[in-house]
Write an enzyme that holds these catalytic residues in place. Structure first.
Site, PDB file in Angstrom:
ATOM      1  N   VAL A  41       0.866  -1.180   0.000  1.00 21.41           N
ATOM      2  CA  VAL A  41       0.000   0.000   0.000  1.00 21.41           C
ATOM      3  C   VAL A  41       0.901   1.227   0.000  1.00 21.41           C
ATOM      4  O   VAL A  41       1.840   1.328   0.794  1.00 21.41           O
ATOM      5  CB  VAL A  41      -0.925   0.024   1.232  1.00 21.41           C
ATOM      6  CG1 VAL A  41      -1.827   1.261   1.196  1.00 21.41           C
ATOM      7  CG2 VAL A  41      -1.767  -1.249   1.288  1.00 21.41           C
ATOM      8  N   CYS A  42       0.634   2.145  -0.917  1.00 21.75           N
ATOM      9  CA  CYS A  42       1.349   3.411  -0.997  1.00 21.75           C
ATOM     10  C   CYS A  42       2.861   3.171  -1.068  1.00 21.75           C
ATOM     11  O   CYS A  42       3.341   2.379  -1.875  1.00 21.75           O
ATOM     12  CB  CYS A  42       0.944   4.302   0.177  1.00 21.75           C
ATOM     13  SG  CYS A  42       1.372   6.053  -0.021  1.00 21.75           S
ATOM     14  N   SER A  43       3.633   3.807  -0.195  1.00 20.40           N
ATOM     15  CA  SER A  43       5.093   3.722  -0.274  1.00 20.40           C
ATOM     16  C   SER A  43       5.642   2.376   0.158  1.00 20.40           C
ATOM     17  O   SER A  43       6.844   2.135   0.075  1.00 20.40           O
ATOM     18  CB  SER A  43       5.737   4.833   0.561  1.00 20.40           C
ATOM     19  OG  SER A  43       5.310   4.761   1.908  1.00 20.40           O
ATOM     20  N   GLY A  44       4.777   1.455   0.584  1.00 19.38           N
ATOM     21  CA  GLY A  44       5.220   0.096   0.837  1.00 19.38           C
ATOM     22  C   GLY A  44       5.835  -0.538  -0.397  1.00 19.38           C
ATOM     23  O   GLY A  44       6.603  -1.509  -0.304  1.00 19.38           O
TER      24      GLY A  44
ATOM     25  N   THR B  92       2.738   3.447  -6.995  1.00 18.47           N
ATOM     26  CA  THR B  92       2.745   3.941  -5.625  1.00 18.47           C
ATOM     27  C   THR B  92       2.132   5.339  -5.660  1.00 18.47           C
ATOM     28  O   THR B  92       1.613   5.762  -6.698  1.00 18.47           O
ATOM     29  CB  THR B  92       4.172   3.937  -5.027  1.00 18.47           C
ATOM     30  OG1 THR B  92       4.082   4.260  -3.622  1.00 18.47           O
ATOM     31  CG2 THR B  92       5.093   4.935  -5.709  1.00 18.47           C
TER      32      THR B  92
END
Length: 312
Positions: free
Chosen positions: A101-104, A121
């Site tokens: 999720v996102c910057s993961g 991202t």
């Protein structure tokens, strides 16, 4: 088991969003796996908000079928951790579906799990992500991507869209729709949908042309010439065109096309209207004109986008 992987200073909505989706889905499908928040060790893990979540030791967990990696302010320290990267590689090698999720996505990329794969991202990380991970087939304007057993999603709330797509994939569209309805979501967004709103993308949508742009979006089926728009705001055509471009960063005709494309794409993906009807109601006039605009903007004609949306 579904594992949600966290680290110090993770973004709490990256975790809470998917957890809520799978929790609600379990009401409608008994086969939804159990969930655990996991980390490198059993401990409370502090999020960037200050609130903490208790995490189980990932090494001592039951077999993980899906691992979702959160993003957040602590992601740089997480993807610099050899132990974290080795852990993700091990889970992936065991056949689990891996997501971020996102910057993961930075953690997945640093582990080499995104090499040669499509990924996304949060849009604000585009330049940095591309420079760090040139082997990734980066797609900056997607809600989420799926490439084999590897999934990635855009900023924060897009983790909810990703989790709903996983529910649809595992349990069927009916369960995903019931889950989205229970979560009071307007609609389940497809992965190919843009992260951006055309009105928000314009340079100054809250300036003196804000009311005009809102009116335009409600009247896209009108001809909307520069002369008509100028008259509506009480300006000469030449002065209006110059002032509009200076304030919004684009010409009136390009702004209108972007708004028409946004509305048309939403209807192509989520309505049962024919392509001809969508072209008329979005203001393109005919399907061929809309097809050319779609290819310029999205690289695909409307029919291909509709097939992809329904297949996904």
């Amino acid at each position: 088991m579904i594992g949600i992987f966290v680290f110090p200073d993770f973004q709490i909505l990256d975790v809470a969003g998917p957890i809520s989706v799978f929790e609600i889905a379990k009401r409608y499908a008994a086969k939804v796996p159990e969930m655990q928040v996991v980390a490198l060790a059993e401990q409370p893990v502090r999020s960037s908000s200050g609130a903490a979540m208790f995490a189980s030791d990932i090494h001592a967990c039951p077999p993980i079928s899906t691992l979702i990696v959160a993003g957040g302010e602590g992601v740089q320290q997480a993807f610099a951790s050899p132990e974290t990267l080795a852990c993700l590689r091990s889970v992936a090698a065991g056949g689990a579906r891996i997501a971020s999720v996102c910057s993961g996505a930075y953690i997945l990329a640093a582990a080499g799990l995104l090499d040669g794969r499509r990924a996304t991202t949060h849009w604000s990380h585009t330049r940095d992500f591309i420079s760090r991970f040139p082997k990734v087939k980066f797609e900056p304007d997607k809600i989420f991507t799926r490439d084999g057993r590897i999934w990635t999603s855009a900023g924060i709330s897009a983790g909810i869209d990703l989790a709903l797509a996983m529910v649809a994939d595992d349990q069927g569209d009916d369960v995903a729709r019931q889950t989205a309805r229970q979560l009071v979501l307007y609609q389940r967004r497809s992965g190919g949908q843009s992260q951006f709103s055309s009105l928000l993308e314009l340079k100054a949508p809250n300036g003196r042309f804000a009311a005009l742009l809102s009116w335009v979006r409600e009247h896209l089926d009108a001809s909307l010439t520069v002369e008509q728009l100028a008259d509506r705001v009480g300006m000469s055509s030449r002065h209006f065109a110059r002032a509009f471009a200076a304030e919004t960063g684009t010409t009136p005709s390009k702004a209108i096309e972007r708004l028409r494309l946004e509305v048309a794409r939403e209807r192509v993906e989520f309505s049962s209207e024919t392509i001809d009807v969508v072209a008329q109601t979005a203001g393109f006039g005919d399907a061929e004109r809309m097809r050319r605009a779609f290819i310029r903007a999205f690289g695909q004609p409307p029919q291909a986008i509709r097939r992809s949306s329904r297949a996904g």
